[in-house]
Write a protein that holds these residues in place. Structure first.
Motif, PDB file in Angstrom:
ATOM      1  N   ILE A   1     -19.224   4.615 -50.097  1.00 26.99           N
ATOM      2  CA  ILE A   1     -18.198   4.454 -49.059  1.00 26.99           C
ATOM      3  C   ILE A   1     -16.945   5.189 -49.512  1.00 26.99           C
ATOM      4  O   ILE A   1     -16.559   5.100 -50.680  1.00 26.99           O
ATOM      5  N   GLY A   2     -16.294   5.899 -48.573  1.00 26.66           N
ATOM      6  CA  GLY A   2     -15.022   6.551 -48.890  1.00 26.66           C
ATOM      7  C   GLY A   2     -14.019   5.523 -49.399  1.00 26.66           C
ATOM      8  O   GLY A   2     -13.999   4.366 -48.944  1.00 26.66           O
TER       9      GLY A   2
ATOM     10  N   VAL B   1     -21.422  15.312 -58.229  1.00 27.32           N
ATOM     11  CA  VAL B   1     -22.213  16.384 -57.623  1.00 27.32           C
ATOM     12  C   VAL B   1     -22.128  16.239 -56.106  1.00 27.32           C
ATOM     13  O   VAL B   1     -21.995  15.124 -55.588  1.00 27.32           O
TER      14      VAL B   1
ATOM     15  N   LYS C   1     -25.388   5.276 -33.693  1.00 25.96           N
ATOM     16  CA  LYS C   1     -24.844   6.359 -34.523  1.00 25.96           C
ATOM     17  C   LYS C   1     -25.901   6.997 -35.430  1.00 25.96           C
ATOM     18  O   LYS C   1     -25.867   8.187 -35.694  1.00 25.96           O
TER      19      LYS C   1
ATOM     20  N   SER D   1     -18.626   6.348 -55.746  1.00 26.49           N
ATOM     21  CA  SER D   1     -17.334   6.618 -55.114  1.00 26.49           C
ATOM     22  C   SER D   1     -16.338   7.322 -56.024  1.00 26.49           C
ATOM     23  O   SER D   1     -16.350   7.166 -57.239  1.00 26.49           O
ATOM     24  N   ASN D   2     -15.482   8.090 -55.401  1.00 28.77           N
ATOM     25  CA  ASN D   2     -14.338   8.703 -56.064  1.00 28.77           C
ATOM     26  C   ASN D   2     -13.085   8.208 -55.357  1.00 28.77           C
ATOM     27  O   ASN D   2     -13.054   8.161 -54.120  1.00 28.77           O
TER      28      ASN D   2
ATOM     29  N   ASN E   1     -23.380  16.127 -52.250  1.00 32.00           N
ATOM     30  CA  ASN E   1     -24.572  15.466 -51.689  1.00 32.00           C
ATOM     31  C   ASN E   1     -25.741  16.434 -51.491  1.00 32.00           C
ATOM     32  O   ASN E   1     -26.902  16.039 -51.570  1.00 32.00           O
TER      33      ASN E   1
ATOM     34  N   THR F   1     -24.609  -0.207 -42.257  1.00 32.36           N
ATOM     35  CA  THR F   1     -23.570   0.371 -41.405  1.00 32.36           C
ATOM     36  C   THR F   1     -22.862  -0.790 -40.705  1.00 32.36           C
ATOM     37  O   THR F   1     -23.427  -1.880 -40.608  1.00 32.36           O
ATOM     38  N   ARG F   2     -21.641  -0.568 -40.215  1.00 33.23           N
ATOM     39  CA  ARG F   2     -20.935  -1.718 -39.619  1.00 33.23           C
ATOM     40  C   ARG F   2     -21.635  -2.223 -38.372  1.00 33.23           C
ATOM     41  O   ARG F   2     -21.720  -3.420 -38.149  1.00 33.23           O
TER      42      ARG F   2
ATOM     43  N   HIS G   1     -11.897   2.758 -47.552  1.00 37.72           N
ATOM     44  CA  HIS G   1     -12.538   1.604 -46.904  1.00 37.72           C
ATOM     45  C   HIS G   1     -13.467   0.843 -47.846  1.00 37.72           C
ATOM     46  O   HIS G   1     -14.245  -0.013 -47.403  1.00 37.72           O
TER      47      HIS G   1
ATOM     48  N   GLU H   1     -12.995  -3.010 -47.927  1.00 36.29           N
ATOM     49  CA  GLU H   1     -13.394  -3.575 -46.630  1.00 36.29           C
ATOM     50  C   GLU H   1     -14.930  -3.635 -46.541  1.00 36.29           C
ATOM     51  O   GLU H   1     -15.493  -4.631 -46.074  1.00 36.29           O
TER      52      GLU H   1
ATOM     53  N   ASP I   1     -22.617  11.334 -45.701  1.00 30.34           N
ATOM     54  CA  ASP I   1     -23.607  12.290 -46.213  1.00 30.34           C
ATOM     55  C   ASP I   1     -24.315  11.748 -47.454  1.00 30.34           C
ATOM     56  O   ASP I   1     -25.526  11.909 -47.605  1.00 30.34           O
ATOM     57  N   VAL I   2     -23.553  11.116 -48.350  1.00 32.18           N
ATOM     58  CA  VAL I   2     -24.155  10.613 -49.593  1.00 32.18           C
ATOM     59  C   VAL I   2     -25.189   9.532 -49.292  1.00 32.18           C
ATOM     60  O   VAL I   2     -26.324   9.565 -49.789  1.00 32.18           O
TER      61      VAL I   2
ATOM     62  N   THR J   1     -23.108   5.204 -44.648  1.00 33.78           N
ATOM     63  CA  THR J   1     -23.890   6.119 -43.805  1.00 33.78           C
ATOM     64  C   THR J   1     -23.259   7.509 -43.727  1.00 33.78           C
ATOM     65  O   THR J   1     -23.500   8.251 -42.781  1.00 33.78           O
TER      66      THR J   1
HETATM   67  N1  LIG Z   1     -19.682  13.774 -49.908  1.00 36.99           N
HETATM   68  C1  LIG Z   1     -20.164  14.098 -51.109  1.00 36.99           C
HETATM   69  O1  LIG Z   1     -20.887  15.090 -51.280  1.00 36.99           O
HETATM   70  C2  LIG Z   1     -19.828  13.206 -52.283  1.00 36.99           C
HETATM   71  C3  LIG Z   1     -20.309  13.548 -53.547  1.00 36.99           C
HETATM   72  C4  LIG Z   1     -20.077  12.686 -54.626  1.00 36.99           C
HETATM   73  C5  LIG Z   1     -19.364  11.506 -54.407  1.00 36.99           C
HETATM   74  N2  LIG Z   1     -18.878  11.226 -53.162  1.00 36.99           N
HETATM   75  C6  LIG Z   1     -18.179   9.943 -52.952  1.00 36.99           C
HETATM   76  O2  LIG Z   1     -19.151   9.092 -52.373  1.00 36.99           O
HETATM   77  C7  LIG Z   1     -18.530   8.173 -51.463  1.00 36.99           C
HETATM   78  C8  LIG Z   1     -19.207   8.290 -50.109  1.00 36.99           C
HETATM   79  O3  LIG Z   1     -18.894   9.532 -49.537  1.00 36.99           O
HETATM   80  P1  LIG Z   1     -19.455   9.950 -48.085  1.00 36.99           P
HETATM   81  O4  LIG Z   1     -18.742  11.200 -47.728  1.00 36.99           O
HETATM   82  O5  LIG Z   1     -20.915   9.915 -48.050  1.00 36.99           O
HETATM   83  O6  LIG Z   1     -19.020   8.714 -47.186  1.00 36.99           O
HETATM   84  P2  LIG Z   1     -17.788   8.470 -46.187  1.00 36.99           P
HETATM   85  O7  LIG Z   1     -18.001   9.284 -44.976  1.00 36.99           O
HETATM   86  O8  LIG Z   1     -16.521   8.634 -46.937  1.00 36.99           O
HETATM   87  O9  LIG Z   1     -17.983   6.913 -45.874  1.00 36.99           O
HETATM   88  C9  LIG Z   1     -18.913   6.548 -44.884  1.00 36.99           C
HETATM   89  C10 LIG Z   1     -18.964   5.063 -44.741  1.00 36.99           C
HETATM   90  O10 LIG Z   1     -17.644   4.508 -44.618  1.00 36.99           O
HETATM   91  C11 LIG Z   1     -17.764   3.414 -43.714  1.00 36.99           C
HETATM   92  N3  LIG Z   1     -16.470   3.051 -43.142  1.00 36.99           N
HETATM   93  C12 LIG Z   1     -15.631   3.850 -42.437  1.00 36.99           C
HETATM   94  N4  LIG Z   1     -14.555   3.125 -42.032  1.00 36.99           N
HETATM   95  C13 LIG Z   1     -14.738   1.864 -42.496  1.00 36.99           C
HETATM   96  C14 LIG Z   1     -13.980   0.657 -42.393  1.00 36.99           C
HETATM   97  N5  LIG Z   1     -12.822   0.612 -41.747  1.00 36.99           N
HETATM   98  N6  LIG Z   1     -14.488  -0.455 -42.993  1.00 36.99           N
HETATM   99  C15 LIG Z   1     -15.655  -0.430 -43.659  1.00 36.99           C
HETATM  100  N7  LIG Z   1     -16.420   0.686 -43.783  1.00 36.99           N
HETATM  101  C16 LIG Z   1     -15.962   1.807 -43.200  1.00 36.99           C
HETATM  102  C17 LIG Z   1     -18.699   3.939 -42.652  1.00 36.99           C
HETATM  103  O11 LIG Z   1     -19.231   2.833 -41.971  1.00 36.99           O
HETATM  104  P3  LIG Z   1     -20.185   3.010 -40.679  1.00 36.99           P
HETATM  105  O12 LIG Z   1     -21.551   3.261 -41.236  1.00 36.99           O
HETATM  106  O13 LIG Z   1     -20.063   1.719 -39.985  1.00 36.99           O
HETATM  107  O14 LIG Z   1     -19.656   4.170 -39.899  1.00 36.99           O
HETATM  108  C18 LIG Z   1     -19.734   4.661 -43.489  1.00 36.99           C
HETATM  109  O15 LIG Z   1     -20.791   3.818 -43.856  1.00 36.99           O
HETATM  110  C19 LIG Z   1     -17.055   8.533 -51.458  1.00 36.99           C
HETATM  111  O16 LIG Z   1     -16.356   7.682 -52.328  1.00 36.99           O
HETATM  112  C20 LIG Z   1     -17.036   9.957 -51.978  1.00 36.99           C
HETATM  113  O17 LIG Z   1     -15.806  10.263 -52.637  1.00 36.99           O
HETATM  114  C21 LIG Z   1     -19.096  12.035 -52.106  1.00 36.99           C
END
Ligand SMILES: NC(=O)c1ccc[n+]([C@@H]2O[C@H](COP(=O)([O-])OP(=O)(O)OC[C@H]3O[C@@H](n4cnc5c(N)ncnc54)[C@H](OP(=O)(O)O)[C@@H]3O)[C@@H](O)[C@H]2O)c1
Length: 217
Positions: free
Chosen positions: A68-69, A136, A37, A94-95, A138, A30-31, A72, A75, A10-11, A8
């Protein structure tokens, strides 16, 4: 098509809304769906998307987007239940970023001989993992448009049919045909490419208005 979005951030939200707009049946995981949220987003940009636990969302989709970052990722997969991924195309955004020093740019915590894509495939041996949309920001994942030009998306994965699905879904989100680099080990090259994107993001004042294009002649 039933599409699951695991994540949940930005991506996850951008892709969930994009697939909903393309008439798919989307569930975002989502958890704790009862936490509230996502309430504002579900009432606005995410209207029509359903929210569930990671495991409910993973069970819902014929295709699963993993967003997911990295800290985590394992998990989240455990919570989603690896059995729910069996046989499915898993589009892995993911990265493997580590934020080791506060205030400093992230670093890759995997590389050269391994990648997040390969690790996700090892965690989910019965799924068909495709590295997809990791290069790219989000803000340009859906209907990218750079003054009439479209960027290119590079993918990789072991399963040809899953890569076909990844291509089809990318096109539905407004991308040209994807560029297939080969098997999932090519994520070792795509994930450093994300660091090029991130480094330019930092150097150019964080506007995120850039993407990769493959020129051919
Ligand atoms: N941001 C960008 O523009 C972009 C672009 C390309 C690739 N990426 C990659 O795409 C992936 C996602 O990025 P993002 O920024 O959208 O997401 P993020 O904020 O890194 O991850 C969000 C998710 O992580 C979950 N989370 C947090 N703590 C956790 C835990 N302890 N156990 C299990 N889940 C947990 C959250 O769960 P809840 O829903 O329960 O809160 C949420 O669903 C990353 O690997 C990033 O490197 C990002």
């Amino acid at each position: 098509m039933n599409i699951s979005i695991i994540g949940t951030g930005d991506v996850g939200k951008v892709l969930a809304a994009g697939f909903k707009a393309a008439s798919h049946d989307v569930m975002i995981g989502t958890r704790d769906p009862a936490s509230g949220k996502l309430a504002d987003w579900l009432a606005g940009a995410g209207k029509g998307v359903r929210a569930g636990t990671f495991s409910q969302a993973a069970a819902h989709g014929e295709v699963i987007v993993f967003a997911i970052g990295w800290a985590h990722a394992k998990e989240a997969i455990d919570l989603a239940g690896p059995a729910n991924f069996k046989g499915k195309a898993v589009l892995d955004t993911s990265n493997p970023l580590g934020f080791e020093q506060q205030g400093q740019p992230p670093v890759l915590v995997l590389g050269h001989t391994d990648s997040a894509g390969e690790q996700v495939q090892r965690w989910l041996p019965e799924a068909r993992v495709v590295k997809w949309f990791n290069i790219v920001g989000n803000q340009h994942m859906v209907n990218p448009d750079f003054g009439g030009e479209k960027p290119d998306m590079f993918i990789c994965g072991n399963d040809a049919a899953a890569k076909g699905t990844a291509d089809e879904l990318a096109r539905e989100l407004g991308w040209p045909p994807v560029v297939d680099l080969g098997d999932i080990s090519k994520a070792r090259y795509l994930e450093p490419m994300a660091m090029v994107w991130i480094t330019h993001l930092i150097n150019s004042g964080f506007n995120g208005n850039h993407a990769f294009k493959l020129l051919r002649k």
